[in-house]
Design a protein around this motif. Structure first.
Motif, mmCIF file in Angstrom:
data_model
loop_
_atom_site.group_PDB
_atom_site.id
_atom_site.type_symbol
_atom_site.label_atom_id
_atom_site.label_comp_id
_atom_site.label_asym_id
_atom_site.label_seq_id
_atom_site.Cartn_x
_atom_site.Cartn_y
_atom_site.Cartn_z
ATOM 1 N N LEU A 43 -0.523 18.261 6.955
ATOM 2 C CA LEU A 43 -0.591 18.525 8.484
ATOM 3 C C LEU A 43 -0.665 17.088 8.996
ATOM 4 O O LEU A 43 -0.020 16.751 10.081
ATOM 5 C CB LEU A 43 -1.556 19.343 8.860
ATOM 6 C CG LEU A 43 -1.934 19.572 10.261
ATOM 7 C CD1 LEU A 43 -0.516 20.414 10.788
ATOM 8 C CD2 LEU A 43 -3.196 20.406 10.384
ATOM 9 N N GLY A 44 -1.422 16.249 8.272
ATOM 10 C CA GLY A 44 -1.776 14.903 8.962
ATOM 11 C C GLY A 44 -0.509 13.967 9.014
ATOM 12 O O GLY A 44 -0.176 13.320 9.572
ATOM 13 N N GLY A 45 0.194 14.295 7.719
ATOM 14 C CA GLY A 45 1.399 13.331 7.497
ATOM 15 C C GLY A 45 2.430 13.704 8.476
ATOM 16 O O GLY A 45 3.469 12.828 9.040
ATOM 17 N N LEU A 107 -5.162 2.000 -3.416
ATOM 18 C CA LEU A 107 -4.889 0.828 -2.505
ATOM 19 C C LEU A 107 -4.466 1.269 -1.241
ATOM 20 O O LEU A 107 -4.770 0.869 -0.214
ATOM 21 C CB LEU A 107 -3.956 -0.255 -3.052
ATOM 22 C CG LEU A 107 -3.608 -1.474 -2.326
ATOM 23 C CD1 LEU A 107 -4.913 -2.311 -2.161
ATOM 24 C CD2 LEU A 107 -2.649 -2.375 -2.936
ATOM 25 N N PHE A 108 -3.145 2.004 -1.141
ATOM 26 C CA PHE A 108 -2.419 2.377 0.130
ATOM 27 C C PHE A 108 -3.267 3.377 0.859
ATOM 28 O O PHE A 108 -3.270 3.126 2.040
ATOM 29 C CB PHE A 108 -1.091 3.136 -0.131
ATOM 30 C CG PHE A 108 -0.207 1.994 -0.669
ATOM 31 C CD1 PHE A 108 0.074 0.750 0.105
ATOM 32 C CD2 PHE A 108 0.443 2.152 -1.932
ATOM 33 C CE1 PHE A 108 0.957 -0.112 -0.421
ATOM 34 C CE2 PHE A 108 1.433 1.266 -2.323
ATOM 35 C CZ PHE A 108 1.653 0.127 -1.470
ATOM 36 N N GLY A 109 -4.023 4.099 0.207
ATOM 37 C CA GLY A 109 -4.993 5.244 1.035
ATOM 38 C C GLY A 109 -6.124 4.533 1.622
ATOM 39 O O GLY A 109 -6.398 4.708 2.801
ATOM 40 N N ILE A 110 -6.622 3.423 1.080
ATOM 41 C CA ILE A 110 -7.676 2.748 1.543
ATOM 42 C C ILE A 110 -7.440 1.956 2.641
ATOM 43 O O ILE A 110 -7.845 1.823 3.747
ATOM 44 C CB ILE A 110 -8.411 1.869 0.476
ATOM 45 C CG1 ILE A 110 -9.280 2.821 -0.339
ATOM 46 C CG2 ILE A 110 -9.373 0.903 1.187
ATOM 47 C CD1 ILE A 110 -9.963 2.142 -1.677
ATOM 48 N N ALA A 111 -5.990 1.369 2.234
ATOM 49 C CA ALA A 111 -5.500 0.196 3.397
ATOM 50 C C ALA A 111 -4.952 0.913 4.645
ATOM 51 O O ALA A 111 -5.315 0.529 5.863
ATOM 52 C CB ALA A 111 -4.293 -0.415 2.601
ATOM 53 N N LEU A 112 -4.589 1.965 4.483
ATOM 54 C CA LEU A 112 -4.048 2.878 5.857
ATOM 55 C C LEU A 112 -5.577 3.147 6.733
ATOM 56 O O LEU A 112 -5.501 2.972 7.875
ATOM 57 C CB LEU A 112 -3.726 4.202 5.550
ATOM 58 C CG LEU A 112 -3.509 5.185 6.519
ATOM 59 C CD1 LEU A 112 -2.496 4.576 7.826
ATOM 60 C CD2 LEU A 112 -2.811 6.381 6.281
ATOM 61 N N GLY A 113 -6.646 3.419 6.138
ATOM 62 C CA GLY A 113 -7.921 3.691 6.629
ATOM 63 C C GLY A 113 -8.306 2.400 7.408
ATOM 64 O O GLY A 113 -8.660 2.241 8.721
ATOM 65 N N VAL A 114 -8.157 1.388 6.576
ATOM 66 C CA VAL A 114 -8.791 0.050 7.174
ATOM 67 C C VAL A 114 -7.645 -0.434 8.420
ATOM 68 O O VAL A 114 -8.152 -1.056 9.551
ATOM 69 C CB VAL A 114 -8.573 -1.018 5.806
ATOM 70 C CG1 VAL A 114 -8.933 -2.379 6.581
ATOM 71 C CG2 VAL A 114 -9.799 -0.642 4.973
ATOM 72 N N GLY A 142 1.274 4.607 5.839
ATOM 73 C CA GLY A 142 1.162 6.028 5.977
ATOM 74 C C GLY A 142 2.492 6.492 5.833
ATOM 75 O O GLY A 142 2.911 7.634 5.360
ATOM 76 N N MET A 143 3.633 6.085 6.298
ATOM 77 C CA MET A 143 4.895 6.490 5.923
ATOM 78 C C MET A 143 5.756 6.030 4.713
ATOM 79 O O MET A 143 6.752 6.271 4.693
ATOM 80 C CB MET A 143 5.992 6.364 7.099
ATOM 81 C CG MET A 143 5.303 7.246 8.483
ATOM 82 S SD MET A 143 4.842 8.805 8.063
ATOM 83 C CE MET A 143 6.359 9.358 7.757
ATOM 84 N N GLY A 144 5.173 5.301 4.125
ATOM 85 C CA GLY A 144 5.591 4.571 2.829
ATOM 86 C C GLY A 144 6.133 5.567 1.960
ATOM 87 O O GLY A 144 6.975 5.570 1.271
ATOM 88 N N ALA A 145 5.256 6.764 1.777
ATOM 89 C CA ALA A 145 5.940 7.900 0.897
ATOM 90 C C ALA A 145 6.989 8.410 1.316
ATOM 91 O O ALA A 145 7.726 9.081 0.562
ATOM 92 C CB ALA A 145 4.848 8.970 1.151
ATOM 93 N N THR A 146 7.523 8.445 2.665
ATOM 94 C CA THR A 146 8.821 8.888 3.220
ATOM 95 C C THR A 146 9.874 7.852 2.338
ATOM 96 O O THR A 146 10.886 8.368 2.119
ATOM 97 C CB THR A 146 8.975 8.365 4.690
ATOM 98 O OG1 THR A 146 7.839 9.069 5.334
ATOM 99 C CG2 THR A 146 10.250 8.899 5.244
#
Length: 190
Positions: A43-45, A107-114, A142-146
């Motif tokens: 939902l967030g994505g 790394l990417f999960g933390i970097a998004l929040g930061v 956030g959209m890197g997974a895309t």
């Protein structure tokens, strides 16, 4: 940019329906062990992907500043959901991916929040340029997974199985990193 993220948004929305119905495909059934976190991530994505291109349009900001601020808060909340849920999913499923990919996901999960936190601090300090730059970075993370999906989905469709192995890990991390590098180049040109 919206067109590029549309495929991932559609997949996310389909999963958002599949989760409560218990209708996840076989290769995603493990996610039913943490349905709330997976649902939050999906939902967030989807929200993040839909609102991102709208938020970066100058027309919305100039003509409808109030709407930009309201949607921006929803955008940040969606990004926070992605960040927290990605870390939770990593915690619940540490053996799903290789150590290299798990380190990248952490790394990417933390970097998004930061990045979102820095962007919010910048706008509260009325530093619009810094705010915009950090929001661009957050969106890219956030959209890197895309980008990963755009590369892996055709392989999955042809073979019927998700890509695995060292080459897959390199492509996974390379796609995400390329998205972040592209955003950084964009920030430096603006």
């Amino acid at each position: 940019m919206f067109f590029v993220t549309l495929l991932t948004i559609v997949v996310a929305l389909v999963q958002a329906v599949q989760i409560p119905l218990g209708a996840l495909p076989e290769d995603s059934r493990r996610l039913s062990a943490a349905p709330i976190w997976h649902f939050m991530h999906v939902l967030g994505g989807a929200t993040f992907g839909i609102l991102g291109p709208l938020q970066f349009g100058r027309v919305l900001l100039r003509r409808y500043g109030f709407l930009h601020r309201v949607m921006g808060r929803v955008f940040v909340a969606a990004g926070g959901m992605i960040s927290l849920s990605s870390l939770s999913l990593l915690w619940h499923f540490p053996d799903t991916y290789s150590a290299a990919v798990n380190c990248g996901r952490l790394l990417f999960g933390i970097a998004l929040g930061v990045a979102l936190a820095i962007a919010m601090r910048a706008i509260y300090q009325r530093n619009v340029t810094s705010h915009r730059n950090w929001m661009i970075r957050a969106y890219a993370i956030g959209m890197g997974a895309t980008v990963v999906t755009m590369v892996f989905l055709p392989i999955y469709a042809i073979t019927g199985e998700p890509p695995t192995g060292l080459a897959s890990d390199i492509v996974f991390l390379g796609c995400w990193t390329a998205c972040v590098v592209f955003a950084e180049g964009l920030v430096r040109r603006i």
